[in-house]
Design an enzyme around this catalytic site. Structure first.
Site, PDB file in Angstrom:
ATOM      1  N   CYS A   1      -2.215   2.768   9.144  1.00 53.83           N
ATOM      2  CA  CYS A   1      -3.252   1.825   8.689  1.00 53.83           C
ATOM      3  C   CYS A   1      -4.462   1.852   9.614  1.00 53.83           C
ATOM      4  O   CYS A   1      -5.584   1.576   9.183  1.00 53.83           O
ATOM      5  CB  CYS A   1      -2.723   0.403   8.671  1.00 53.83           C
ATOM      6  SG  CYS A   1      -1.339   0.118   7.592  1.00 53.83           S
TER       7      CYS A   1
ATOM      8  N   HIS B   1       0.872  -1.180   0.000  1.00 46.57           N
ATOM      9  CA  HIS B   1       0.000   0.000   0.000  1.00 46.57           C
ATOM     10  C   HIS B   1       0.908   1.229   0.000  1.00 46.57           C
ATOM     11  O   HIS B   1       1.969   1.218   0.643  1.00 46.57           O
ATOM     12  CB  HIS B   1      -0.850   0.068   1.283  1.00 46.57           C
ATOM     13  CG  HIS B   1      -2.109  -0.731   1.261  1.00 46.57           C
ATOM     14  ND1 HIS B   1      -2.588  -1.387   2.381  1.00 46.57           N
ATOM     15  CD2 HIS B   1      -3.031  -0.949   0.282  1.00 46.57           C
ATOM     16  CE1 HIS B   1      -3.738  -1.984   2.086  1.00 46.57           C
ATOM     17  NE2 HIS B   1      -4.024  -1.738   0.822  1.00 46.57           N
TER      18      HIS B   1
HETATM   19  N1  ARG Z   1      -3.798  -7.184   6.428  1.00 54.02           N
HETATM   20  C1  ARG Z   1      -4.202  -5.954   5.816  1.00 54.02           C
HETATM   21  C2  ARG Z   1      -4.160  -6.107   4.313  1.00 54.02           C
HETATM   22  O1  ARG Z   1      -3.254  -6.731   3.820  1.00 54.02           O
HETATM   23  C3  ARG Z   1      -3.336  -4.831   6.251  1.00 54.02           C
HETATM   24  C4  ARG Z   1      -3.802  -3.500   5.778  1.00 54.02           C
HETATM   25  C5  ARG Z   1      -2.911  -2.387   6.170  1.00 54.02           C
HETATM   26  N2  ARG Z   1      -3.471  -1.149   5.844  1.00 54.02           N
HETATM   27  C6  ARG Z   1      -2.823  -0.130   5.267  1.00 54.02           C
HETATM   28  N3  ARG Z   1      -3.444   1.004   5.165  1.00 54.02           N
HETATM   29  N4  ARG Z   1      -1.629  -0.272   4.761  1.00 54.02           N
HETATM   30  O2  ARG Z   1      -5.007  -5.629   3.607  1.00 54.02           O
END
Ligand code: ARG
Length: 293
Positions: free
Chosen positions: A275, A181
């Site tokens: 996150c 991300h």
């Molecule tokens: N386990 C989640 C996923 O892989 C983690 C999300 C993390 N969120 C972020 N904004 N980077 O989607």
């Protein structure tokens, strides 16, 4: 006017000229677990301490409150272990929200829960048309929206984003699966600059970042490996993973106050402070619009 001047000279998307008084949406990790693997950080066979995850999350919430921010909460839903990652719930700018569409079916049911909350809170909610994982991949800086793609949010979503918000969208291509991300590879520090890990981006995107943010703080691999860039800045205070000591020192050198938080349990799902945090950006008030003219 160069794009950089456009970044530097305009009002912030927060509509807030002061560092305090931001509004965040968070989701208590009541049902947090690592039950599937949709990014390289996740190991469903590993141990997670759910009680510790809750305590770490509560500390983060308290840090925001102590900084003078308002924390709103959305009710966690059983069976949605990643719902704690509120940044993936939407993109909220100017009182308008673009709902999300997750790439992975395991997270799909989080999307309507967040859209419903935002609708009830009075935001103008727009439906997602393409895969987009909200503020995980879409980060406002000044007038611009930085938009990641490569792993989650689709390139098609970037054009939709521009239509919904009427702000220039800058596409950035992520290339390292650990930084899947945008908010794991880049942190917006204030309305004119960012911190980022160059190697997480394609060569063309690195060149774009250099052009837009010549004064950016460049993070190192060791900062990024502890998800140090998954940080939340109000323009003055940067809340970041405590383990990111190098990045913290670099930010202090540049005049930011840094606050380290330990998010070891949520990191097992690939998440950090950012996150867990969705920024609720209201429409700027008349007075703020005047002030930034
Ligand atoms: N386990 C989640 C996923 O892989 C983690 C999300 C993390 N969120 C972020 N904004 N980077 O989607």
């Amino acid at each position: 006017m160069t794009l950089h001047a456009a970044v530097a000279g305009r009002p912030t998307p927060d509509g807030s000229p002061t560092p305090s008084g931001r509004r965040y949406l968070m989701c208590r990790p009541t049902y947090f677990a690592v039950e599937y693997a949709i990014n390289p950080w996740m190991d469903p066979t590993g141990d997670v301490d759910p009680a510790l995850a809750v305590r770490q999350w509560e500390t983060l919430r308290q840090v925001y409150r102590d900084l003078g921010h308002t924390v709103e909460e959305i009710e966690p839903v059983p069976g949605l272990p990643d719902m704690v990652f509120a940044a993936n719930g939407a993109t909220v700018v100017d009182g308008r929200a673009l709902a999300v569409q997750f790439r992975d079916p395991q997270r799909a049911d989080e999307a309507p829960a967040y859209a419903h909350w935002l609708d009830r809170a009075g935001f103008e909610v727009h439906e997602a048309k393409h895969v987009n994982e909200g503020e995980g991949d879409i980060l406002p800086v000044g007038d611009l929206l930085l938009a990641g793609t490569g792993f989650r949010t689709s390139h098609a979503a970037h054009a939709h984003l521009q239509e919904v918000f009427g702000r220039p969208v800058v596409t950035l291509r992520l290339v390292d699966p650990r930084f899947y991300h945008l908010d794991t590879a880049l942190c917006v520090l204030d309305d004119r600059t960012v911190a980022y890990l160059p190697a997480a981006f394609s060569p063309g995107s690195q060149a774009v970042l250099r052009r837009l943010f010549p004064d950016a703080v460049l993070a190192t691999e060791s900062d990024a490996r502890v998800l140090g860039l998954n940080a939340v800045s109000d323009g003055r205070h940067v809340v970041l993973p405590a383990q990111a000591t190098g990045l913290s020192a670099a930010l202090r050198d540049r005049g930011y106050d840094t606050i380290g938080v330990d998010m070891s349990e949520l990191r097992k799902a690939g998440g950090g402070p950012k996150c867990c945090t969705l920024v609720l950006r209201d429409r700027p008030s008349e007075r703020e619009r005047e002030a930034t003219k």
